[in-house]
Design a protein around this motif. Structure first.
Motif, PDB file in Angstrom:
ATOM      1  N   GLU B   8       0.858  -1.177   0.000  1.00 40.15           N
ATOM      2  CA  GLU B   8       0.000   0.000   0.000  1.00 40.15           C
ATOM      3  C   GLU B   8       0.893   1.226   0.000  1.00 40.15           C
ATOM      4  N   THR B   9       0.672   2.100  -0.969  1.00 47.23           N
ATOM      5  CA  THR B   9       1.469   3.315  -0.996  1.00 47.23           C
ATOM      6  C   THR B   9       0.532   4.492  -0.921  1.00 47.23           C
ATOM      7  N   ALA B  10       1.143   5.660  -0.732  1.00 51.18           N
ATOM      8  CA  ALA B  10       0.330   6.861  -0.564  1.00 51.18           C
ATOM      9  C   ALA B  10      -0.461   7.146  -1.827  1.00 51.18           C
ATOM     10  N   ARG B  11       0.041   6.711  -2.977  1.00 48.56           N
ATOM     11  CA  ARG B  11      -0.613   7.075  -4.225  1.00 48.56           C
ATOM     12  C   ARG B  11      -1.360   5.926  -4.846  1.00 48.56           C
ATOM     13  N   GLY B  12      -1.355   4.803  -4.226  1.00 48.65           N
ATOM     14  CA  GLY B  12      -2.061   3.683  -4.820  1.00 48.65           C
ATOM     15  C   GLY B  12      -1.333   2.406  -4.504  1.00 48.65           C
TER      16      GLY B  12
END
Lengths: 692, 248
Positions: B8-12
Motif C-alpha cells: 500500500e502506498t500513498a498514491r495507490g
C-alpha cells in the motif's frame, strides 16, 4: 504508510563481502557498479586531459598567423583526435560513470540488472579507446617535441628549426596511422583512394566503442525498468534516472546506424565495394561506380544527431538533481520535464538533415528539416524555464556544484540560440564550416555537457569517495573556467562571421583574424589552469579532505540515505518508496505532520536515523540473508575482461601486419583468429558460469 | 515459491512479484518480467535499426545496376522459386521452434531435443541454400565489387545469414545442454529467449524476401538476357558442381 508493520531485525554479523577485496585481480574481475563507475570516471578523465592537450596544441598553432607549431597534416590529426576523444572517450564514458554510480543507488537496487555485462561494457570501452589511442600515444610526444622547439625558436629567436623536417613521425610505429579526416569522417575522404590505414583504426575503434555503449545502454534500460525499489513508480523516479533511461533508448536506436555505416565503409576499404564511391579509378580513368558519398552523410547523421542528445541529456539529468537540492525546492514541473526529455529524444531522430543543408539536397527536405529542428527548441526551452522556476523563490546555495549547474543553464542558452540560428537555412548556409559552428557546438558540449559533468563530480564526489572536495578551490576553478571558456569560444562567433573556416591549419595576417585568435588562445590557457586547480583539489582532498556524511547536501533522493562511500551492498534492506523526493518527505513532511503533537516530534526525528523506510520485500530478503549468514551479491568474474580482450584482438588483427590463415576465399589474420577463439571461449564460459 | 506482496502506498497500490528469498535464481523485478527476456526484446529493437539501415541502403541501390548498365541485373540472377523454397524452410523452422518451447514448458525433454534439432536443421538448410545461392551469383558474375546493387545485396542478405548461423549455433548449444541434462523445465525461459531471436530473424527474412526478391525490377538495358533456370534444375546443377569440386 505508517500502518505497514515493520519487522525489527538485527543486522547479523557479516563475513567480509568478497567484492570488498583489494588488489589488481579484484579490480579486473569486479562487477560492482560503484567500482565500474570509478574506472569509467578515471579513464574518461585521463582522456579529458589528453583531449585538452590536443586542444591546447590547436590553440597554440592558431595563436598567431602563419604559425608553425604543427604542420597541416599534424593539425588535421589533432582536430580529428580532439573531437573523437571528447565525444566518445570523455563525455560519453563520464556520463556512463554517473549512470553506473547513481542509477542503482537512486532506484534502491544492489547493482545493475546484468553486472557482468556492465563490466564487459567498461573493458570494451577501454579496448576501443586503446585502438584509437595506440597511434596517438606514439605520435603525441613527437608533436610536443616539435611544438617545444618552435616555442624555443619563437622566444629566443634562435632558428633551431631551420631546415628541420617533421622528424618525429615516420620512424615510430603507428605514428603515421593517426586519423586525420575529422570526427564525422565524410566520404570520399575516408575511401582508400584518399587515405591510408588510419581510417581503419578510427572505424574499428568506433565499432568497438559502439559495442560498449550499446551493451551499457541495454543494461541500464532493463535495470531502470526492472530493478526499482517497491513503490518507485516511473513517475516517482529521480530525474537523473529518467535521463539515463531516455539516453539509453537513444543509444540503442541510434548506434546501429553508425555501426552499419562503418561496416559499409570497411567493406569499401577492405572488400572492394563502392557504397560511398561515386567514381573509381580504373587504369588511370575515372569510372562511374554507382555509390554515393551522401549515403555516408545520411547514415552518419541519423546516428550523429541523436548522439548530441546522448551527450547533453545526462548533463541535463545532473542539473535536474543539483538545482532543486541547492534551491531547497522540489523540481518545478517534474512531469513536464520528463515529457520534455522524451520529446527531445523523439524529435532528435527527425532532424539529421540540418547537418547537410549545404549539400544541395533540395528545397523540400531542407524546409521540412528546418521546421523539425526549430521544434526541438520548444522542449529545450521548457527545460530552461523549469530550472529557472525551480530557482525562483528558492533559498539558493551557490556551492561549486550549483555554480556549474547554473553555468550550464546560462551557457547552454547561448549555444541553443545559435543552434536555432542554424535551423534557419540561409543563416546556416552562411555559417556552414565556419568558426561560428565551432563556437556553437562548444557552447552546448563544453558549456553544456562538461560544465554539468564537472558540477556532477563536485556533487557526487562525497558519495563516491567519502571526502568533500574543497569548495574554495572549486569556486576559483568555476570562475576561471567560466571566464576562460567564454574568452575562448565567444570570439569564435566573430571569427566565423568574419569568414574564418574551421579545420584550416593556419591563416594569413591580412585576414584580420589574429586578434580574436590570440584572445581565444589565452582563454584556452585559463581553461587549462582551471583543470589544473581541479587536479590540485582532488590531490588535496584525497589527503586532507573533510570526511563526508551520508547526506552532506541534504539531498532528497535515495542515494543520500546510505553512508558515504556506500557499502558494497548499497542498501542492507531494500527501501520502500512513497514519494518523489523521498528523503525530504521523510524528514520534513513527517516533522510537519507531527507538529501539532509536540510529544511525537522527538520520535519522528529518531525515525529519521532509520531512513529510508524498509520495504516488506527487502525485509524478507534481508531476513533470509541473515539466516544464511551472507549478503547476496553478484560474484566477480573474469569472463567480461576475456571477452573484451578477444574483441580487441579481433579488431587489432585486421589493423596490423600479421600472418594470415587462408580459409577458402578469406584470409584471416592470425591475431584476429586468436581473438575470435578467445571471444567464443569467454562467451561460453560466461554462459555456464553461475551468475551468483 | 513465488509469493505476491501487496504494497500500500500513498498514491495507490503497487503489485510486486517476488521470488522467495535471496537464494532464488531470479530476483524479484519491478514489472514481474524476466530481465533477460527484456534484454532480448531491447536487442531486437536495436536489431530492427541494424536491418533497417541495411534495407534502406539496399532500397537506394537496388536499381543502380540497371541504371548504370553494369550486368548482371536483378532479373537475370534472382530465382524466385528457388528462394521461395528456402524462405519456406526458414518459416517452417519458426513452427518447430514453437513446438520446442511448448515441449520444454511441459517438461517434455525428448520433444525439446527433437524440435530444437529440427529447428537447427531447417536453419542450417537455409544457410546452406544461401551459400549455394551466393556461389551461383558469383559464377554468374555478381561479386561484391561488381556494382553497388551486388554489394548491398550481399551485405544485407549476408548479415541476415550471419544472424541465422549464430541462431543455429545457439540452438545446437541448447540441444547439447539438454542432452547433458542441464535444461530443466524451470529453465524454459532460456529456450524462450532463443526463440524470440529465432522468430525475429524469420520475420526479418519475410521483409527482405519481399523487398529484395518479390518487388519487380525493370529489365536491364539489353532486355531479358535469359530465363532464370528452374529451381530444381538449379539445385541439381549446384549439387553436380559441389560433387565435382570434391577432391575425391
Amino acid at each position: 504508510m505508517a500502518s505497514i508493520a515493520q519487522p525489527q531485525i538485527q543486522a547479523p554479523t557479516l563475513p567480509k563481502p568478497q567484492a570488498e577485496e583489494s588488489g589488481l585481480w579484484s579490480w579486473l574481475t569486479t562487477v560492482d557498479h560503484k567500482r565500474i563507475a570509478k574506472m569509467y570516471g578515471i579513464s574518461a578523465f585521463l582522456f579529458f586531459l589528453l583531449g585538452g592537450l590536443e586542444a591546447l596544441l590547436i590553440r597554440a598553432q592558431l595563436s598567431r598567423p602563419e604559425n608553425n607549431v604543427v604542420d597541416a597534416q599534424r593539425y588535421s590529426e589533432l582536430f580529428t583526435i580532439h573531437g573523437t576523444t571528447m565525444i566518445f572517450l570523455v563525455v560519453m564514458p563520464l556520463s556512463v560513470a554517473f549512470f553506473n554510480l547513481v542509477v542503482p543507488l537512486q532506484i534502491g537496487a544492489r547493482d545493475v540488472a546484468f553486472p557482468r555485462l556492465n563490466a564487459f561494457s567498461y573493458w570494451t570501452f577501454l579496448a576501443g579507446a586503446l585502438i584509437l589511442y595506440i597511434p596517438v600515444l606514439f605520435s603525441l610526444p613527437g608533436i610536443f617535441a616539435h611544438a617545444a622547439a618552435v616555442a624555443w625558436s619563437n622566444i629566443l629567436g634562435s632558428p633551431l628549426l631551420n631546415g628541420v623536417q617533421p622528424w618525429f613521425d615516420a620512424n615510430l610505429p603507428f605514428a603515421t596511422v593517426v586519423p586525420d579526416q575529422g570526427w564525422y569522417g565524410y566520404a570520399p575522404l575516408t575511401e582508400s583512394l584518399f587515405s591510408g590505414r588510419e581510417i581503419d583504426f578510427w572505424a574499428l575503434s568506433l565499432q568497438v566503442l559502439g559495442v560498449a555503449s550499446m551493451a551499457g545502454a541495454f543494461n541500464f534500460i532493463v535495470t531502470i525498468i526492472n530493478m526499482r525499489a517497491p513503490g518507485m513508480s516511473m513517475m516517482r523516479m529521480p530525474m537523473f534516472t529518467w535521463s539515463t533511461l531516455i539516453v539509453s533508448i537513444l543509444i540503442v536506436l541510434a548506434f546501429p546506424a553508425i555501426t552499419i555505416a562503418l561496416v559499409l565503409l570497411t567493406f569499401d576499404r577492405l572488400g572492394g565495394t563502392m557504397f560511398y564511391r561515386a567514381f573509381s579509378l580504373t587504369d588511370g580513368t575515372l569510372v562511374t561506380a554507382g555509390g554515393d558519398p551522401m549515403l555516408w552523410q545520411h547514415l552518419f547523421w541519423i546516428f550523429g544527431h541523436p548522439e548530441v542528445y546522448i551527450l547533453i541529456l545526462p548533463a541535463f539529468g545532473l542539473v535536474n538533481e543539483i538545482i532543486p537540492v541547492f534551491s531547497r525546492k522540489p523540481l518545478f514541473g517534474y512531469a513536464v520535464m520528463v515529457y520534455a526529455t522524451a520529446a527531445i529524444a523523439f524529435l532528435g531522430f527527425g532532424v539529421w538533415v540540418h547537418h547537410m543543408f549545404t549539400t544541395g539536397i533540395g528545397p523540400t527536405p531542407v524546409a521540412a528539416f528546418s521546421a523539425s529542428t526549430m521544434l526541438i527548441a520548444i522542449p529545450t526551452g521548457v527545460k530552461i524555464l523549469n530550472w529557472t522556476a525551480t530557482m525562483w523563490g528558492g533559498s539558493l546555495q551557490f556551492t561549486t556544484a550549483m555554480l556549474f549547474a547554473v553555468g550550464l543553464v546560462s551557457q547552454f542558452v547561448i549555444g541553443g540560440l545559435s543552434g536555432v540560428m542554424h535551423a534557419v537555412v540561409p543563416v546556416d548556409t552562411h555559417h556552414n564550416d565556419s568558426y561560428f559552428v565551432v563556437a556553437h557546438f562548444h557552447y552546448v558540449l563544453f558549456g553544456g555537457s562538461i560544465f554539468a559533468l564537472i558540477g556532477g563530480l563536485f556533487y557526487y564526489w562525497p558519495k563516491v569517495f567519502g571526502k568533500m572536495l574543497d569548495e574554495r578551490l572549486g569556486k576559483i576553478q568555476f570562475w576561471l573556467q567560466f571566464a576562460g571558456f567564454n574568452l575562448t569560444f565567444f570570439p569564435m562567433h566573430f571569427l566565423g562571421l568574419a569568414g574564418m573556416p574551421r579545420r584550416y591549419s593556419t591563416y594569413s595576417f591580412e585576414s584580420g583574424w589574429w586578434f580574436w585568435n590570440i584572445i581565444a588562445s589565452i582563454g584556452a590557457l585559463m581553461i587549462a589552469a582551471s583543470v589544473l586547480i581541479f587536479l590540485i583539489n582532488v590531490t588535496r582532498t584525497t589527503r586532507f579532505g573533510r570526511q563526508a556524511e551520508a547526506n552532506p547536501w541534504d539531498g532528497s533522493t535515495l542515494e543520500w540515505a546510505i553512508p558515504s562511500p556506500p557499502p558494497v551492498y548499497n542498501f542492507r534492506i531494500t527501501p520502500l518508496v512513497t514519494h518523489r523526493d523521498q528523503l525530504w518527505h521523510d524528514k520534513y513532511d513527517r516533522v510537519q505532520e507531527s507538529a501539532g503533537r509536540p510529544d511525537q516530534v522527538a520520535d519522528t526525528i529518531v525515525a529519521i536515523d532509520q531512513l529510508p523506510e524498509r520495504s516488506p520485500v527487502g525485509v524478507a530478503v534481508a531476513e533470509a540473508e541473515a539466516e544464511e549468514g551472507h549478503i547476496h551479491l553478484p560474484n566477480p568474474s573474469y569472463y567480461p575482461l576475456l571477452l573484451s580482450i578477444g574483441l580487441f584482438l579481433l579488431a587489432f588483427g585486421i589493423l596490423v601486419n600479421n600472418p594470415h590463415i587462408q580459409l577458402g576465399f578469406f584470409g584471416i589474420p592470425i591475431i584476429s583468429a586468436f581473438g575470435f577463439l578467445l571471444l567464443v571461449t569467454a562467451l561460453y564460459g560466461w554462459s555456464f558460469e553461475p551468475a551468483g | 515459491m513465488a509469493i505476491a506482496i501487496e504494497v500500500e502506498t500513498a498514491r495507490g497500490a503497487g503489485h510486486i512479484d517476488h521470488g522467495g528469498h535471496g537464494h532464488s535464481e531470479h530476483p524479484p523485478t519491478s514489472t514481474g518480467l524476466d530481465s533477460r527476456k527484456m534484454l532480448m526484446w531491447l536487442f531486437l529493437a536495436s536489431d530492427c535499426m541494424f536491418f533497417g539501415t541495411l534495407i534502406s541502403t539496399y532500397m537506394i541501390y537496388r536499381n543502380r545496376a540497371i541504371e548504370l548498365g553494369t550486368p548482371p541485373y536483378p532479373n537475370e540472377i534472382f530465382d524466385i522459386p528457388y528462394t521461395s523454397v528456402s524462405a519456406f524452410v526458414l518459416l517452417m523452422s519458426s513452427l518447430t521452434m514453437v513446438l520446442a518451447l511448448s515441449a520444454i514448458q511441459r517438461g517434455d525433454h525428448r520433444g525439446l531435443r527433437i524440435w530444437i534439432a529440427a529447428t537447427a536443421l531447417l536453419g542450417a538448410i537455409f544457410v546452406g541454400g544461401q551459400f549455394f545461392e551466393f556461389t551461383e551469383f558469383t559464377h554468374e558474375g555478381l561479386g561484391l565489387s561488381t556494382s553497388v546493387f551486388g554489394a548491398s545485396f550481399f551485405v544485407l542478405t549476408g548479415f541476415h545469414g550471419a544472424h541465422v548461423t549464430i541462431g543455429v549455433v545457439w540452438l545446437l548449444s541448447i540441444l547439447f545442454i539438454s542432452l547433458r541434462g542441464g535444461m530443466p523445465a524451470e529453465k524454459a525461459v532460456d529456450v524462450e529467449i532463443a526463440g524470440l531471436y529465432w522468430h525475429f530473424v524469420d520475420i526479418v527474412w519475410i521483409v527482405i524476401f519481399t523487398l529484395v526478391y518479390l518487388i519487380p525490377y525493370a529489365d536491364g538495358p539489353e532486355g531479358v538476357v535469359e530465363e532464370a533456370p528452374h529451381a530444381f534444375l538449379r539445385l541439381v546443377t549446384v549439387g553436380e558442381r559441389f560433387l565435382a569440386a570434391l577432391p575425391f
